[in-house]
Design a protein around this motif. Structure first.
Motif, PDB file in Angstrom:
ATOM      1  N   VAL A  25     -21.759  -9.752  -1.216  1.00 34.08           N
ATOM      2  CA  VAL A  25     -22.243  -8.457  -0.714  1.00 34.08           C
ATOM      3  C   VAL A  25     -21.618  -7.281  -1.447  1.00 34.08           C
ATOM      4  CG1 VAL A  25     -22.755  -9.362   1.591  1.00 34.08           C
ATOM      5  CG2 VAL A  25     -20.478  -8.423   1.108  1.00 34.08           C
ATOM      6  N   LEU A  26     -20.600  -7.550  -2.274  1.00 34.36           N
ATOM      7  CA  LEU A  26     -19.927  -6.446  -2.969  1.00 34.36           C
ATOM      8  C   LEU A  26     -19.338  -6.931  -4.288  1.00 34.36           C
ATOM      9  CD1 LEU A  26     -17.893  -3.602  -1.485  1.00 34.36           C
ATOM     10  CD2 LEU A  26     -16.738  -4.993  -3.201  1.00 34.36           C
ATOM     11  N   ASN A  27     -19.534  -6.151  -5.323  1.00 36.65           N
ATOM     12  CA  ASN A  27     -18.959  -6.418  -6.644  1.00 36.65           C
ATOM     13  C   ASN A  27     -18.630  -5.068  -7.274  1.00 36.65           C
ATOM     14  OD1 ASN A  27     -18.245  -7.203  -9.205  1.00 36.65           O
ATOM     15  ND2 ASN A  27     -20.156  -8.262  -9.691  1.00 36.65           N
ATOM     16  N   GLU A  28     -17.361  -4.685  -7.213  1.00 37.07           N
ATOM     17  CA  GLU A  28     -16.945  -3.357  -7.673  1.00 37.07           C
ATOM     18  C   GLU A  28     -15.694  -3.459  -8.541  1.00 37.07           C
ATOM     19  OE1 GLU A  28     -17.857  -0.019  -6.619  1.00 37.07           O
ATOM     20  OE2 GLU A  28     -19.598  -0.610  -5.427  1.00 37.07           O
ATOM     21  N   PRO A  29     -15.512  -2.526  -9.478  1.00 33.41           N
ATOM     22  CA  PRO A  29     -14.273  -2.508 -10.267  1.00 33.41           C
ATOM     23  C   PRO A  29     -13.051  -2.303  -9.375  1.00 33.41           C
ATOM     24  CG  PRO A  29     -15.941  -1.114 -11.275  1.00 33.41           C
ATOM     25  CD  PRO A  29     -16.464  -1.491  -9.919  1.00 33.41           C
ATOM     26  N   SER A  30     -11.953  -2.981  -9.696  1.00 30.92           N
ATOM     27  CA  SER A  30     -10.705  -2.830  -8.924  1.00 30.92           C
ATOM     28  C   SER A  30      -9.963  -1.590  -9.415  1.00 30.92           C
ATOM     29  CB  SER A  30      -9.823  -4.077  -9.092  1.00 30.92           C
ATOM     30  OG  SER A  30     -10.505  -5.219  -8.675  1.00 30.92           O
ATOM     31  N   VAL A  31     -10.504  -0.433  -9.103  1.00 30.33           N
ATOM     32  CA  VAL A  31      -9.952   0.845  -9.564  1.00 30.33           C
ATOM     33  C   VAL A  31      -9.911   1.831  -8.394  1.00 30.33           C
ATOM     34  CG1 VAL A  31     -10.169   2.745 -11.215  1.00 30.33           C
ATOM     35  CG2 VAL A  31     -10.946   0.464 -11.864  1.00 30.33           C
ATOM     36  N   VAL A  32      -8.828   2.601  -8.337  1.00 27.95           N
ATOM     37  CA  VAL A  32      -8.690   3.644  -7.307  1.00 27.95           C
ATOM     38  C   VAL A  32      -8.311   4.947  -8.001  1.00 27.95           C
ATOM     39  CG1 VAL A  32      -7.504   4.367  -5.212  1.00 27.95           C
ATOM     40  CG2 VAL A  32      -7.900   1.929  -5.618  1.00 27.95           C
ATOM     41  N   ALA A  33      -9.046   6.017  -7.710  1.00 26.20           N
ATOM     42  CA  ALA A  33      -8.712   7.346  -8.236  1.00 26.20           C
ATOM     43  C   ALA A  33      -7.840   8.058  -7.200  1.00 26.20           C
ATOM     44  CB  ALA A  33      -9.976   8.151  -8.507  1.00 26.20           C
ATOM     45  N   VAL A  34      -6.666   8.529  -7.648  1.00 23.07           N
ATOM     46  CA  VAL A  34      -5.673   9.093  -6.726  1.00 23.07           C
ATOM     47  C   VAL A  34      -5.339  10.534  -7.099  1.00 23.07           C
ATOM     48  CG1 VAL A  34      -3.338   8.798  -5.814  1.00 23.07           C
ATOM     49  CG2 VAL A  34      -4.673   6.792  -6.441  1.00 23.07           C
ATOM     50  N   ASP A  35      -5.186  11.365  -6.067  1.00 25.18           N
ATOM     51  CA  ASP A  35      -4.684  12.729  -6.265  1.00 25.18           C
ATOM     52  C   ASP A  35      -3.185  12.611  -6.522  1.00 25.18           C
ATOM     53  OD1 ASP A  35      -3.498  15.309  -5.764  1.00 25.18           O
ATOM     54  OD2 ASP A  35      -5.351  15.894  -4.758  1.00 25.18           O
ATOM     55  N   ARG A  63      -5.437   1.011 -11.691  1.00 20.99           N
ATOM     56  CA  ARG A  63      -5.779  -0.354 -11.281  1.00 20.99           C
ATOM     57  C   ARG A  63      -4.606  -0.889 -10.454  1.00 20.99           C
ATOM     58  NH1 ARG A  63     -10.035  -2.686 -14.110  1.00 20.99           N
ATOM     59  NH2 ARG A  63     -10.709  -1.584 -16.000  1.00 20.99           N
ATOM     60  N   PRO A  64      -4.802  -1.134  -9.159  1.00 18.86           N
ATOM     61  CA  PRO A  64      -3.697  -1.606  -8.325  1.00 18.86           C
ATOM     62  C   PRO A  64      -3.318  -3.063  -8.555  1.00 18.86           C
ATOM     63  CG  PRO A  64      -5.704  -1.396  -7.023  1.00 18.86           C
ATOM     64  CD  PRO A  64      -6.013  -0.825  -8.363  1.00 18.86           C
ATOM     65  N   MET A  65      -4.173  -3.801  -9.312  1.00 23.36           N
ATOM     66  CA  MET A  65      -3.885  -5.199  -9.626  1.00 23.36           C
ATOM     67  C   MET A  65      -3.515  -5.321 -11.099  1.00 23.36           C
ATOM     68  SD  MET A  65      -4.480  -6.837  -6.783  1.00 23.36           S
ATOM     69  CE  MET A  65      -4.530  -8.524  -7.392  1.00 23.36           C
ATOM     70  N   ASP A  67      -2.285  -8.451 -13.975  1.00 24.50           N
ATOM     71  CA  ASP A  67      -2.021  -9.864 -14.274  1.00 24.50           C
ATOM     72  C   ASP A  67      -2.309 -10.764 -13.078  1.00 24.50           C
ATOM     73  OD1 ASP A  67      -1.162  -9.079 -16.810  1.00 24.50           O
ATOM     74  OD2 ASP A  67       0.900  -8.809 -16.123  1.00 24.50           O
ATOM     75  N   GLY A  68      -3.354 -10.435 -12.322  1.00 28.29           N
ATOM     76  CA  GLY A  68      -3.777 -11.274 -11.214  1.00 28.29           C
ATOM     77  C   GLY A  68      -2.997 -11.107  -9.928  1.00 28.29           C
ATOM     78  N   VAL A  69      -1.976 -10.245  -9.910  1.00 32.82           N
ATOM     79  CA  VAL A  69      -1.180 -10.028  -8.690  1.00 32.82           C
ATOM     80  C   VAL A  69      -1.124  -8.530  -8.385  1.00 32.82           C
ATOM     81  CG1 VAL A  69       0.227 -12.103  -8.968  1.00 32.82           C
ATOM     82  CG2 VAL A  69       0.971  -9.964 -10.014  1.00 32.82           C
ATOM     83  N   ILE A  70      -0.652  -8.216  -7.173  1.00 31.43           N
ATOM     84  CA  ILE A  70      -0.626  -6.823  -6.729  1.00 31.43           C
ATOM     85  C   ILE A  70       0.490  -6.051  -7.434  1.00 31.43           C
ATOM     86  CG2 ILE A  70      -0.253  -5.329  -4.737  1.00 31.43           C
ATOM     87  CD1 ILE A  70      -1.473  -7.530  -3.000  1.00 31.43           C
ATOM     88  N   ALA A  71       0.122  -4.948  -8.070  1.00 31.59           N
ATOM     89  CA  ALA A  71       1.094  -4.090  -8.741  1.00 31.59           C
ATOM     90  C   ALA A  71       1.446  -2.890  -7.868  1.00 31.59           C
ATOM     91  CB  ALA A  71       0.541  -3.616 -10.094  1.00 31.59           C
ATOM     92  N   ASP A  72       0.479  -2.453  -7.062  1.00 31.22           N
ATOM     93  CA  ASP A  72       0.709  -1.319  -6.161  1.00 31.22           C
ATOM     94  C   ASP A  72       0.169  -1.690  -4.783  1.00 31.22           C
ATOM     95  OD1 ASP A  72       0.253   1.168  -4.681  1.00 31.22           O
ATOM     96  OD2 ASP A  72       0.764   2.199  -6.551  1.00 31.22           O
ATOM     97  N   PHE A  73       1.068  -1.956  -3.833  1.00 34.78           N
ATOM     98  CA  PHE A  73       0.669  -2.447  -2.514  1.00 34.78           C
ATOM     99  C   PHE A  73      -0.147  -1.429  -1.730  1.00 34.78           C
ATOM    100  CE2 PHE A  73       4.563  -4.739  -3.674  1.00 34.78           C
ATOM    101  CZ  PHE A  73       4.101  -6.037  -3.596  1.00 34.78           C
TER     102      PHE A  73
END
Length: 333
Positions: A25-35, A63-65, A67-73
């Motif tokens: 149901v969802l396919n989106e880039p793993s990207v977050v734009a932050v102020d 990108r909060p991910m 190398d396959g793991v969480i970089a920014d929780f």
């Protein structure tokens, strides 16, 4: 509305969600734009991806991910919460059960971090499963028989290679060489040879349109625009497929070596099965032109690209969700 079961392919490059009974149901880039001043998320997914390399100083696309793991929780939690609300799986009365995939060689600390982040995002029970196993299931391989199956899952941050039998991983290897590294290789090659700076998205476009690692080669040419490192002004160069082959040589060699090491550790009976069945390629990296031909030549066994390589992990989570009640005792990490 009652809570539903949901499968998540939490990839470095893309995040896919599969709801039981509905499909992907969802396919989106793993990207977050932050102020950068307030730390507030301004955009998530495709909207944020369009901002990469094109934002003012007070907005950063991250990108909060990695190398396959969480970089920014915190960012990962915000991203997951946003997507879960978008697909409307959260409920006042019951939270969804979530099956999420992780790299083959992930540590127990990294597993715990993923589980806690997903729980904070709105999941009730969180189950972890190895990405290579889920990708193999999504590619249509019957891994539950006493017979050897081999998968090479080339994602954005990691490449997972595994031989499976009887529903488990017999031998595996995970390396941090995958799609993002290919982009970096192209970026640094152009920077070093042409003294031209290009953006992250331009490097990715070059990979998709020109890159080839086939022994027979690919003959494509493209005009590349960027900023001249000497003059500081915009400049255009002509770039062809053969040069990219040189740029990607080391990274592709790492993937080949990982596959060889896994085969070397595989029991003889299972090796014989792999000769008959072949090796399946999944993940976005499977679309790198000629990678199947190269691996066939290097491994001396047939190598096939899965029918939907980009969606194999998400499809695999959907299949596992159908049997989550039976498997929950085994799957939960």
């Amino acid at each position: 509305m009652f809570g539903r079961d949901i499968g998540i392919d939490l990839g470095t490059a893309n995040l896919l969600m599969h709801i039981k009974g509905q499909g992907i149901v969802l396919n989106e880039p793993s990207v977050v734009a932050v102020d950068s001043i307030t730390g507030k998320a301004m955009a998530v997914g495709e909207e944020a991806f369009q901002m990469v390399g094109r934002t003012p100083d007070d907005i950063v696309a991250l990108r909060p991910m990695r190398d396959g793991v969480i970089a920014d929780f915190d960012l990962t939690e915000s991203m997951l919460r946003h997507f879960l609300m978008r697909v409307n799986v959260r409920s006042t009365f019951k939270k969804p059960r979530i099956l999420i995939c992780c790299p083959t060689d992930i540590t127990s600390v990294e597993q715990k971090a993923i589980r806690e982040t997903v729980e904070k995002s709105g999941g009730k029970d969180v189950y972890l499963e190895k990405e290579a196993k889920v990708a193999a299931i999504g590619a249509g391989m019957d891994i539950f028989q006493p017979s050897g199956c081999m998968v090479v899952d080339i994602g954005g941050g990691t490449t997972d290679v595994a031989v499976l039998s009887m529903g488990g991983i017999v031998t595996s290897r995970s390396i941090k060489t995958a799609g993002d590294q290919f982009d970096s290789d192209i970026y640094h090659y152009i920077k070093r040879k042409y003294k031209l700076l290009i953006g992250e998205r331009t490097a990715e476009d070059i990979k998709k349109e020109l890159a080839s690692v086939s022994p027979s080669g690919r003959k494509e040419e493209k005009e590349i625009r960027g900023r001249d490192m000497v003059s500081g002004l915009p400049r255009t160069i002509s770039f062809d497929s053969q040069e990219i082959d040189q740029a990607l040589q080391e990274s592709v060699s790492n993937i080949v070596q990982a596959a060889k090491l896994v085969l070397e550790k595989t029991p003889p009976e299972l090796s014989a099965d792999i000769i008959d069945k072949g090796v399946f390629l999944t993940g976005g990296g499977a679309l790198l032109h000629g990678i199947d031909e190269l691996l066939t030549e290097e491994l001396k066994v047939p190598v096939f690209i899965a029918e939907e390589p980009l969606h194999c992990v998400a499809i695999g989570t959907g299949i596992m969700l159908e049997n989550l009640d039976k498997m929950s005792g085994k799957v939960r990490a």
